[in-house]
Write a protein that holds these residues in place. Structure first.
Motif, PDB file in Angstrom:
ATOM      1  N   VAL A 164      92.646  78.503  23.920  1.00  0.00           N
ATOM      2  CA  VAL A 164      92.151  77.796  22.739  1.00  0.00           C
ATOM      3  C   VAL A 164      93.241  76.860  22.223  1.00  0.00           C
ATOM      4  N   ASP A 165      92.829  75.682  21.747  1.00  0.00           N
ATOM      5  CA  ASP A 165      93.790  74.659  21.332  1.00  0.00           C
ATOM      6  C   ASP A 165      93.946  74.515  19.825  1.00  0.00           C
ATOM      7  N   GLY A 166      92.935  74.944  19.072  1.00  0.00           N
ATOM      8  CA  GLY A 166      92.995  74.780  17.622  1.00  0.00           C
ATOM      9  C   GLY A 166      92.022  75.692  16.917  1.00  0.00           C
ATOM     10  N   VAL A 167      92.175  75.755  15.596  1.00  0.00           N
ATOM     11  CA  VAL A 167      91.352  76.646  14.778  1.00  0.00           C
ATOM     12  C   VAL A 167      90.922  75.896  13.522  1.00  0.00           C
ATOM     13  N   ILE A 168      89.661  76.107  13.127  1.00  0.00           N
ATOM     14  CA  ILE A 168      89.152  75.579  11.859  1.00  0.00           C
ATOM     15  C   ILE A 168      88.712  76.763  11.014  1.00  0.00           C
ATOM     16  N   ILE A 169      89.431  76.999   9.914  1.00  0.00           N
ATOM     17  CA  ILE A 169      89.104  78.109   9.019  1.00  0.00           C
ATOM     18  C   ILE A 169      88.912  77.511   7.626  1.00  0.00           C
ATOM     19  N   PRO A 170      87.684  77.145   7.271  1.00  0.00           N
ATOM     20  CA  PRO A 170      87.445  76.391   6.032  1.00  0.00           C
ATOM     21  C   PRO A 170      87.940  77.067   4.762  1.00  0.00           C
TER      22      PRO A 170
END
Length: 262
Positions: free
Chosen positions: A119-125
Motif C-alpha cells: 500500500v502506498d498511502g492512507v486516507i483517514i478523514p
C-alpha cells in the motif's frame, strides 16, 4: 519515491482514481477488482476498509460497508488478502477508512502492515491534522506511507497551506461538505472554490472527489485539478451488476472517454 509520487511525476492530468469497499459485494474479490480496474485504465485506487459508523458516507457506501462487515471483512482479513496484491497489481493503492479501526489495530502496526503488502498511502478523514503531526507522523514517514489530507470549500487558506506543507503526494479536494454520493453540481460557488485552490499554486497535486459519476463531472474536475475520484457510482455499479468484473472496462470507459466504443 513511492508509487504515488512516481505516478504524479509522470502523469499530470486526467488521473482517474476509483474507490471501492473491501469485502463488497463478496468477501474475497478485493484483489480481483483491483486487477480488473488497473487493466481497464484506472490510474490509482482507494480500497475502503469498512466501519460500523461511517458518518461522512452516503447510503451507497454505508450499505457496502455494512455488507462487507457481514461478509466478515476487517483489517486482519484485508491485510491477509492484500498479500497477493503486488503479484497482480502495479498501480498505486491507498487504504481509506475511519480512524477507530486503525487505533484498535494499532497505528504503528497498521502502517507497517500497509507497506508490507504494497500500500502506498492512507486516507483517514477523521484523523485530526494536529494528532497526525504530534503523534503519528513518524510512523508514516518511517514506512514511506503517504497520509492524504482532505480540503473542503470551507477550509481556510492558512489550513490549506499547512496541509500542503505536511503532504507527501496529493491533496484530496472534496467537491462539497456533503456526504458521499451526491452528484457534483458545478455551481458558481463550486467553480470559485476550485479556482481558489488552483490559484494557490500548491506544491502538491490535487484530486477532486465526491459526486464524480460520469464523464462530464470527471472532465470538469480535471479542468481544475490533476484528476478525480469516483466512489459511490462505482460501488453502486458493483451492487447492481452480477458480472461486475467483466463489466468494469465499460464502466471505466464511460468515465474517461465514452466516445470510444471498443
Amino acid at each position: 519515491m513511492n508509487r504515488l509520487n512516481q505516478l504524479f511525476s509522470t502523469k499530470k492530468e486526467n488521473l482517474l482514481s476509483i474507490y471501492y469497499t473491501a469485502g463488497f459485494p463478496e468477501l474475497n474479490t478485493t484483489v480481483a477488482i483491483a486487477e480488473a480496474l488497473e487493466k481497464a485504465g484506472a490510474d490509482f485506487l482507494e480500497i475502503g476498509f469498512p466501519y460500523s459508523d461511517p458518518l461522512a458516507d452516503g447510503p451507497v457506501i454505508q450499505n457496502s460497508s455494512q455488507k462487507a462487515l457481514e461478509n466478515g471483512m476487517n483489517l486482519n482479513v484485508l491485510f491477509e488478502q492484500l498479500k497477493t496484491l503486488r503479484q497482480r497489481v502495479t498501480i498505486p493503492i491507498l487504504l481509506m477508512g475511519y480512524f477507530n479501526p486503525v487505533v484498535q489495530f494499532g497505528v504503528e502496526k497498521f502502517c507497517q502492515k500497509a507497506v508490507e503488502v504494497g500500500v502506498d498511502g492512507v486516507i483517514i478523514p477523521d484523523l485530526p491534522m494536529y494528532e497526525y503531526e504530534s503523534l503519528y507522523k513518524p510512523y508514516f514517514i518511517e514506512n514511506n506511507l503517504s497520509n492524504i489530507f482532505l480540503v473542503t470549500p470551507q477550509t481556510s487558506e492558512d489550513r490549506i497551506r499547512k496541509i500542503d506543507q505536511l503532504s507527501q503526494s496529493f491533496i484530496y479536494l472534496l467537491s462539497s461538505s456533503s456526504i458521499t454520493g451526491k452528484n457534483l453540481e458545478v455551481s458558481d460557488n463550486v467553480e470559485l472554490y476550485f479556482k481558489r485552490i488552483k490559484d494557490l499554486e500548491l506544491k502538491n497535486p490535487t484530486v477532486i472527489g465526491f459526486g464524480i459519476s460520469g464523464h462530464a463531472a470527471f472532465a470538469k474536475a480535471c479542468a481544475y485539478a490533476n484528476g478525480a475520484i469516483v466512489g459511490s457510482a462505482f460501488v453502486k455499479f458493483l451492487a447492481s451488476e452480477k458480472d461486475y468484473l467483466n463489466g468494469i472496462p465499460a464502466f471505466i470507459r464511460q468515465i474517461k472517454n465514452p466516445a470510444v466504443l471498443v
